[in-house]
Motif scaffolding. Structure first.
Motif, mmCIF file in Angstrom:
data_model
loop_
_atom_site.group_PDB
_atom_site.id
_atom_site.type_symbol
_atom_site.label_atom_id
_atom_site.label_comp_id
_atom_site.label_asym_id
_atom_site.label_seq_id
_atom_site.Cartn_x
_atom_site.Cartn_y
_atom_site.Cartn_z
ATOM 1 N N GLU A 193 -7.019 7.634 -2.660
ATOM 2 C CA GLU A 193 -6.417 8.324 -3.803
ATOM 3 C C GLU A 193 -7.187 8.099 -5.100
ATOM 4 O O GLU A 193 -7.089 8.893 -6.032
ATOM 5 N N ASP A 220 -5.140 1.043 -11.613
ATOM 6 C CA ASP A 220 -6.202 0.091 -11.989
ATOM 7 C C ASP A 220 -7.603 0.649 -11.735
ATOM 8 O O ASP A 220 -8.510 0.467 -12.550
ATOM 9 N N SER A 249 0.883 -1.150 0.000
ATOM 10 C CA SER A 249 0.000 0.000 0.000
ATOM 11 C C SER A 249 0.925 1.204 0.000
ATOM 12 O O SER A 249 2.025 1.146 0.539
ATOM 13 N N THR A 250 0.491 2.315 -0.586
ATOM 14 C CA THR A 250 1.378 3.488 -0.607
ATOM 15 C C THR A 250 1.585 4.053 0.784
ATOM 16 O O THR A 250 2.439 4.904 0.986
ATOM 17 N N GLY A 306 2.080 12.956 7.312
ATOM 18 C CA GLY A 306 1.295 14.039 7.884
ATOM 19 C C GLY A 306 -0.175 13.663 7.831
ATOM 20 O O GLY A 306 -0.618 12.968 6.901
ATOM 21 N N LEU A 359 -4.188 10.782 3.474
ATOM 22 C CA LEU A 359 -4.428 9.701 4.444
ATOM 23 C C LEU A 359 -5.729 9.976 5.194
ATOM 24 O O LEU A 359 -6.463 9.061 5.566
ATOM 25 N N ASP A 380 2.637 -2.329 -7.455
ATOM 26 C CA ASP A 380 1.280 -2.640 -7.923
ATOM 27 C C ASP A 380 0.343 -1.432 -7.942
ATOM 28 O O ASP A 380 -0.861 -1.588 -8.135
HETATM 29 C C1 FAD Z 1 6.239 9.387 -0.956
HETATM 30 C C2 FAD Z 1 4.823 9.631 -0.541
HETATM 31 C C3 FAD Z 1 4.564 10.303 0.642
HETATM 32 C C4 FAD Z 1 3.249 10.564 1.011
HETATM 33 N N1 FAD Z 1 3.020 11.215 2.182
HETATM 34 C C5 FAD Z 1 1.750 11.466 2.560
HETATM 35 C C6 FAD Z 1 1.486 12.119 3.803
HETATM 36 O O1 FAD Z 1 2.400 12.434 4.564
HETATM 37 N N2 FAD Z 1 0.193 12.370 4.120
HETATM 38 C C7 FAD Z 1 -0.851 12.045 3.300
HETATM 39 O O2 FAD Z 1 -1.993 12.317 3.641
HETATM 40 N N3 FAD Z 1 -0.617 11.388 2.134
HETATM 41 C C8 FAD Z 1 0.641 11.094 1.752
HETATM 42 N N4 FAD Z 1 0.878 10.445 0.570
HETATM 43 C C9 FAD Z 1 -0.259 9.951 -0.198
HETATM 44 C C10 FAD Z 1 -0.823 8.709 0.464
HETATM 45 O O3 FAD Z 1 0.206 7.945 1.065
HETATM 46 C C11 FAD Z 1 -1.560 7.818 -0.527
HETATM 47 O O4 FAD Z 1 -2.340 8.595 -1.380
HETATM 48 C C12 FAD Z 1 -2.450 6.867 0.242
HETATM 49 O O5 FAD Z 1 -1.664 6.025 1.059
HETATM 50 C C13 FAD Z 1 -3.300 6.039 -0.706
HETATM 51 O O6 FAD Z 1 -4.051 5.163 0.069
HETATM 52 P P1 FAD Z 1 -5.202 4.298 -0.590
HETATM 53 O O7 FAD Z 1 -5.833 3.547 0.521
HETATM 54 O O8 FAD Z 1 -6.051 5.143 -1.448
HETATM 55 O O9 FAD Z 1 -4.441 3.294 -1.578
HETATM 56 P P2 FAD Z 1 -3.098 2.442 -1.363
HETATM 57 O O10 FAD Z 1 -2.619 2.528 0.021
HETATM 58 O O11 FAD Z 1 -2.174 2.829 -2.442
HETATM 59 O O12 FAD Z 1 -3.588 0.974 -1.585
HETATM 60 C C14 FAD Z 1 -4.054 0.524 -2.830
HETATM 61 C C15 FAD Z 1 -4.339 -0.952 -2.695
HETATM 62 O O13 FAD Z 1 -5.085 -1.391 -3.819
HETATM 63 C C16 FAD Z 1 -4.551 -2.626 -4.281
HETATM 64 N N5 FAD Z 1 -4.928 -2.745 -5.701
HETATM 65 C C17 FAD Z 1 -4.666 -1.875 -6.704
HETATM 66 N N6 FAD Z 1 -5.227 -2.321 -7.847
HETATM 67 C C18 FAD Z 1 -5.846 -3.493 -7.559
HETATM 68 C C19 FAD Z 1 -6.587 -4.447 -8.328
HETATM 69 N N7 FAD Z 1 -6.805 -4.287 -9.638
HETATM 70 N N8 FAD Z 1 -7.062 -5.550 -7.706
HETATM 71 C C20 FAD Z 1 -6.841 -5.757 -6.382
HETATM 72 N N9 FAD Z 1 -6.146 -4.879 -5.609
HETATM 73 C C21 FAD Z 1 -5.661 -3.769 -6.198
HETATM 74 C C22 FAD Z 1 -3.063 -2.515 -3.998
HETATM 75 O O14 FAD Z 1 -2.474 -3.776 -3.945
HETATM 76 C C23 FAD Z 1 -3.089 -1.825 -2.627
HETATM 77 O O15 FAD Z 1 -3.297 -2.774 -1.625
HETATM 78 C C24 FAD Z 1 2.182 10.152 0.183
HETATM 79 C C25 FAD Z 1 2.437 9.456 -0.997
HETATM 80 C C26 FAD Z 1 3.747 9.189 -1.363
HETATM 81 C C27 FAD Z 1 4.009 8.439 -2.636
#
Ligand code: FAD
Length: 565
Positions: free
Chosen positions: A388, A210, A40-41, A50, A404, A206
């Motif tokens: 995201e 998608d 996960s990101t 943050g 987050l 990953d």
């Molecule tokens: C370097 C960096 C620093 C950051 N710092 C911050 C911060 O300090 N504060 C903040 O608020 N945000 C921050 N962000 C942004 C934040 O971390 C991400 O936007 C957030 O974690 C995304 O969470 P999510 O739950 O949307 O998806 P993710 O945590 O990215 O999880 C996506 C999940 O979907 C799964 N997946 C994807 N496609 C498929 C599919 N087709 N089938 C099955 N599973 C799939 C993946 O395997 C993964 O498990 C940062 C980002 C980066 C890159």
């Protein structure tokens, strides 16, 4: 095709997905989680994360209205005010919830440690050490305790929709190769962003866009896809964010031959110190202030051959090594954050005095995505999204610490609303012939004689988008992207696919192509610069472009237009 039945299929294993799964289960739904299972990101992509909430602990003048105004100001007309309102109201309770699960928010003298986050005016960004990992770990624990079933290494290949209603999904087990259907009344998309589109990115392998592509193909509406954030990151000797507060210590920036170069790219009226001061206010690249010249200079220097073999430039930390945090003024974020950054880099084995430290431009996070209502429902009935992959809580720029937060606030709202949706609705029938057709199509991609290697095609796409889209773009480079994407898509037809994992990669590359195409098309239409969207052929903001761009697909054709939420 084998079938599994559930009420709600949650796609993803990040903060948004796990929170949605938990809330839906608490509200009485049968929930199944499927995730590609690499990461996960939120998993340790930086030293700290943050997380915003206006609790007024550090700045008594901060409150929900101030927080709301900061988001709207940063968004430059591109955010959905209804989502912003929900976000600011539920931020502080979401911290309380996470703390109860055991997520440690840093403290400073009996209060929370809160600093001024990117694009914000007041200190409200709470700090979590280890980036978002503690959030994911805490949620995983409770998901296990609640016995919510999780399918790991399962990629959702297609969303099944009938008359604009969710009917289920087609899945691929990336290890066994089994292709199966999930029949469900609702789906939650928590698939994260698309950082893998770029040659340099901090995302797990990953995170390939998608969710945007899967939803686009169902006819769901997307917004703000041109607002892909770029930021700076270490490329060697460690891979991590190059956080904005570092600029307040005025590090020395050099090219591969050891010469300073930033001045070359500055208008005469601006000094290097001024752009570093501006850059210390926000991590992501933005056309809104003079800080933009840092990323522009770095991008141009690398493009014109002055970079290292790593497509990077060199940073000398000498001025920071002499920094005495104690004497810095309180309003500088570096005062509290540099000791953490320094200790983190040292813990990763970096010798700040002696190592050659290289930095480049990285794909960060997307501020756009699926259009959702305040309960996370997209324009397809029964399709929910948060994190995201969803658009609307942010705009042209996004407050650092808000992503987050959106994962938690809209993950929770979606989970509850999806549970209500499955209670009130009957399942939609999925025709067996249709499923047989889907399976046949997926299997037809196996081709052990293919002329093109999938890793090479992915690399080609990442280089194309990094060079032509990420920081500096214009009509020519955007058209280069679109024609390059077409070529990659064509070559994908003759790619070598010999294993289930390669089939997954083939599907991912197609998702990357479709997501990149949405970004480029929106960026072409927006003939101005606004926040994270910067066009060198239209470098200024233009009031005529003050509306968000919406994208939908119909009959295999992209419909893209300015509109309103
Ligand atoms: C370097 C960096 C620093 C950051 N710092 C911050 C911060 O300090 N504060 C903040 O608020 N945000 C921050 N962000 C942004 C934040 O971390 C991400 O936007 C957030 O974690 C995304 O969470 P999510 O739950 O949307 O998806 P993710 O945590 O990215 O999880 C996506 C999940 O979907 C799964 N997946 C994807 N496609 C498929 C599919 N087709 N089938 C099955 N599973 C799939 C993946 O395997 C993964 O498990 C940062 C980002 C980066 C890159």
């Amino acid at each position: 095709m084998d079938k599994i039945k559930t009420d709600l299929l949650v796609i993803g294993g990040g903060g948004a997905a796990l929170r949605a799964a938990l809330e839906a289960k608490k509200s009485g739904s049968n929930v199944l989680v499927a995730q590609k299972g690499i990461g996960s990101t939120a998993y340790k992509v930086a030293e700290t994360a943050g997380y915003n909430a206006a609790d007024g602990q550090v700045d008594p003048l901060d409150n929900i209205e101030e927080f709301y105004n900061d988001i709207i100001r940063a968004a430059l007309g591109m955010a959905d005010p209804r989502l912003v309102e929900a976000l600011v109201n539920e931020a502080a309770p979401s911290i309380k919830f996470l703390e109860e699960l055991g997520v440690p928010f840093e403290r400073d003298g009996g209060k929370y440690l809160e600093v001024v986050g990117c694009f914000a005016v007041r200190p409200r960004m709470h700090i979590i050490k280890g980036h978002g990992e503690p959030i994911i770990d805490a949620l995983k624990k409770i998901i296990r305790r609640q016995q919510i079933p999780v399918l790991n290494r399962v990629m959702v290949a297609k969303l099944l929709v009938k008359h604009n209603r969710i009917a289920g999904a087609v899945c691929l087990n990336l290890e066994s190769g089994q292709i199966f259907a999930v029949e469900c009344k609702a789906i939650f998309l928590g698939t994260g962003g698309a950082g893998q589109l770029f040659r340099w990115n901090h995302n797990p392998v990953d995170i390939t866009g998608d969710g945007y592509a899967l939803a686009y193909r169902t006819g769901a509406r997307l917004v703000n896809m041109e607002y892909m954030q770029a930021g700076l990151g270490f490329t060697t000797p460690v891979r991590s964010n190059f956080n904005n507060w570092i600029w307040s210590g005025y590090p020395i920036v050099k090219n591969n031959s050891g010469s300073s170069f930033i001045e070359k790219y500055l208008p005469q009226s601006i000094t290097v110190q001024e752009i570093m001061d501006a850059k210390s206010g926000h991590y992501p690249f933005s056309g809104r202030d003079a800080s933009k010249y840092i990323e522009i200079a770095i991008h141009r220097e690398i493009q014109s051959g002055g970079g290292t073999p790593n497509d990077s430039i060199v940073i000398d930390f000498a001025p920071l090594l002499e920094l005495d945090s104690a004497v810095l003024p309180d309003h500088l974020v570096i005062k509290k954050m540099w000791p953490m950054t320094r200790d983190y880099l040292i813990s990763k084995g970096v010798n700040l005095a002696r190592d050659r430290i290289e930095v480049s431009t990285f794909g960060h996070a997307i501020n756009g995505g699926l259009v959702i209502d305040v309960n996370g429902m997209s324009t397809v009935e029964g399709l929910f999204a948060a994190g995201e992959v969803a658009g609307g809580p942010h705009g042209a720029d996004r407050l650092g610490g808000n992503m987050l937060l959106t994962c938690q606030v809209f993950g929770a709202r979606s989970g509850k609303a999806a549970a209500g949706f499955v209670r009130d609705n009957q399942p939609v029938d999925i025709n067996d012939n249709l499923l047989a057709g889907e399976e046949k199509e997926l299997k037809s991609f196996f081709n052990d004689q293919g002329d093109f290697s999938l890793p090479a095609l992915k690399k080609q796409l990442q280089t194309l988008m990094w060079s032509n889209y990420l920081v500096v773009k214009n009509e020519y480079t955007l058209n280069q992207c679109l024609s390059g994407l077409k070529q990659i898509e064509n070559n994908l037809e003759d790619a070598q696919v010999a294993s289930p994992a390669e089939l997954g990669l083939r599907l991912e590359i197609k998702n990357m192509v479709d997501t990149a195409r949405m970004m480029c098309s929106a960026a072409l239409l927006r003939k101005e610069s606004r926040g994270s969207h910067y066009r060198e052929d239209y470098p200024d903001i233009d009031a005529n472009y003050g509306k968000p761009i919406f994208i939908t697909e119909n009959n295999d054709t992209m419909h893209i237009t300015f509109g309103s939420y």
